[in-house]
Scaffold this motif. Structure first.
Motif, short mmCIF file in Angstrom:
data_model
loop_
_atom_site.label_atom_id
_atom_site.label_comp_id
_atom_site.label_asym_id
_atom_site.label_seq_id
_atom_site.Cartn_x
_atom_site.Cartn_y
_atom_site.Cartn_z
N ASN A 43 26.34 30.51 31.33
CA ASN A 43 26.93 30.85 29.72
C ASN A 43 26.78 32.40 28.83
N SER A 44 26.48 33.17 29.23
CA SER A 44 25.99 34.73 28.86
C SER A 44 27.37 35.15 29.65
N LEU A 45 27.42 34.61 30.14
CA LEU A 45 29.26 35.48 30.68
C LEU A 45 30.43 35.96 30.26
N SER A 46 30.80 37.01 29.96
CA SER A 46 31.73 36.53 28.72
C SER A 46 33.45 36.84 29.61
N LEU A 47 34.17 36.50 28.93
CA LEU A 47 35.47 36.79 29.85
C LEU A 47 35.93 38.24 30.18
N HIS A 48 35.85 38.81 28.99
CA HIS A 48 36.73 40.22 29.02
C HIS A 48 35.28 40.85 29.36
N ASN A 49 34.36 41.26 29.98
CA ASN A 49 33.05 41.91 30.69
C ASN A 49 33.02 40.99 32.07
N THR A 50 33.94 39.92 32.11
CA THR A 50 34.50 39.39 33.43
C THR A 50 35.16 39.98 33.94
N LEU A 51 36.64 39.68 33.64
CA LEU A 51 37.52 40.67 34.29
C LEU A 51 37.70 42.13 34.61
N GLU A 52 37.23 42.12 33.42
CA GLU A 52 36.28 43.94 33.79
C GLU A 52 36.16 44.46 34.59
N SER A 84 46.78 48.78 35.75
CA SER A 84 46.56 47.36 36.36
C SER A 84 45.60 46.66 34.39
N ASP A 85 45.13 47.42 33.51
CA ASP A 85 44.71 47.54 32.03
C ASP A 85 45.96 45.86 31.18
N LYS A 86 46.90 46.58 31.77
CA LYS A 86 48.01 46.03 30.85
C LYS A 86 47.99 44.13 31.74
N ALA A 87 48.19 44.22 32.64
CA ALA A 87 47.88 42.84 33.57
C ALA A 87 46.91 42.19 33.41
N TYR A 88 45.79 43.27 33.20
CA TYR A 88 44.25 42.03 33.12
C TYR A 88 44.71 42.01 31.62
N GLN A 89 45.36 42.15 30.30
CA GLN A 89 45.01 42.13 29.13
C GLN A 89 45.96 40.90 29.34
N ASP A 142 44.97 37.05 28.45
CA ASP A 142 45.63 36.43 27.05
C ASP A 142 45.77 34.86 27.47
N LEU A 143 46.18 35.24 28.82
CA LEU A 143 46.58 33.89 29.85
C LEU A 143 45.53 32.25 29.55
N PHE A 144 45.02 32.88 30.59
CA PHE A 144 44.01 32.04 29.68
C PHE A 144 42.95 31.37 29.60
N GLU A 145 43.16 32.65 28.18
CA GLU A 145 42.67 32.28 26.68
C GLU A 145 43.48 30.75 26.01
#
Length: 184
Positions: free
Chosen positions: A74-83, A167-172, A176-179
């Protein structure tokens, strides 16, 4: 230096050598040189190069799992994990080189196919648990985890081979797809 320290030193040296030269091109002598020990000491701790390889894989997996051992899902954020996953290709490309080496060996050797399959299964399992906890979806979290794992490995490969790859654009887009997946 204790026996365990010497063995760990050899394992860490082997990781570097295998990631840089590949398993096939690496020798026990290369590993010994990297560890700054006599080749006989490598043979003392390991029966053969395959045993060294399997010990390195176990060590790599243990180290990776230590990163997340005490973190609550629960403490893991999607953004931080993907980063963290995205930047690993730049900060620790040997981690991916090692994975690709095991995958390659698994494609060529029945002895290592099970090890490569285990790495992939562990990756899917470690991703599907947080996906389940992040939210309800109509999809299958295990299948989505397999797609994410393929994306992570594939995007890292592109970044390592082509440093100009954005890779920044790819991960963004992946975020978005994950959300969207989580909102279904």
């Amino acid at each position: 230096m204790s026996k365990e320290d010497k063995k760990k030193r050899i394992i860490e040296a082997a990781y570097i050598v295998f990631a840089k030269k590949g398993y096939i091109n690496a020798s026990i002598k290369d590993i010994a040189n990297e560890a700054n020990v006599a080749p006989g000491l490598v043979h003392y701790y390991f029966e053969n190069k395959l045993e060294v390889l399997l010990s390195v894989q176990k060590h790599v997996q243990e180290q990776y799992h230590q990163l997340y051992k005490n973190k609550e899902v629960n403490s893991l954020s999607l953004h931080n994990t993907l980063e963290e996953i995205k930047t690993r290709a730049e900060t620790d490309p040997d981690w991916y080189r090692w994975r690709y080496e095991i995958y390659s060996l698994g494609l060529k050797s029945n002895d290592l196919q099970l090890e490569a399959a285990k790495i992939l299964k562990d990756g899917r399992d470690s991703l599907s648990l947080p996906i389940k906890k992040l939210g309800e979806s109509n999809g299958d979290p295990e299948i989505f985890a397999s797609i994410l794992l393929a994306c992570f490995d594939g995007l890292a490969l592109q970044k390592i081979i082509d440093p100009t790859f954005d890779s920044d654009k790819a991960y963004q887009l992946l975020k978005d797809l994950f959300e969207v997946y989580l909102k279904k």
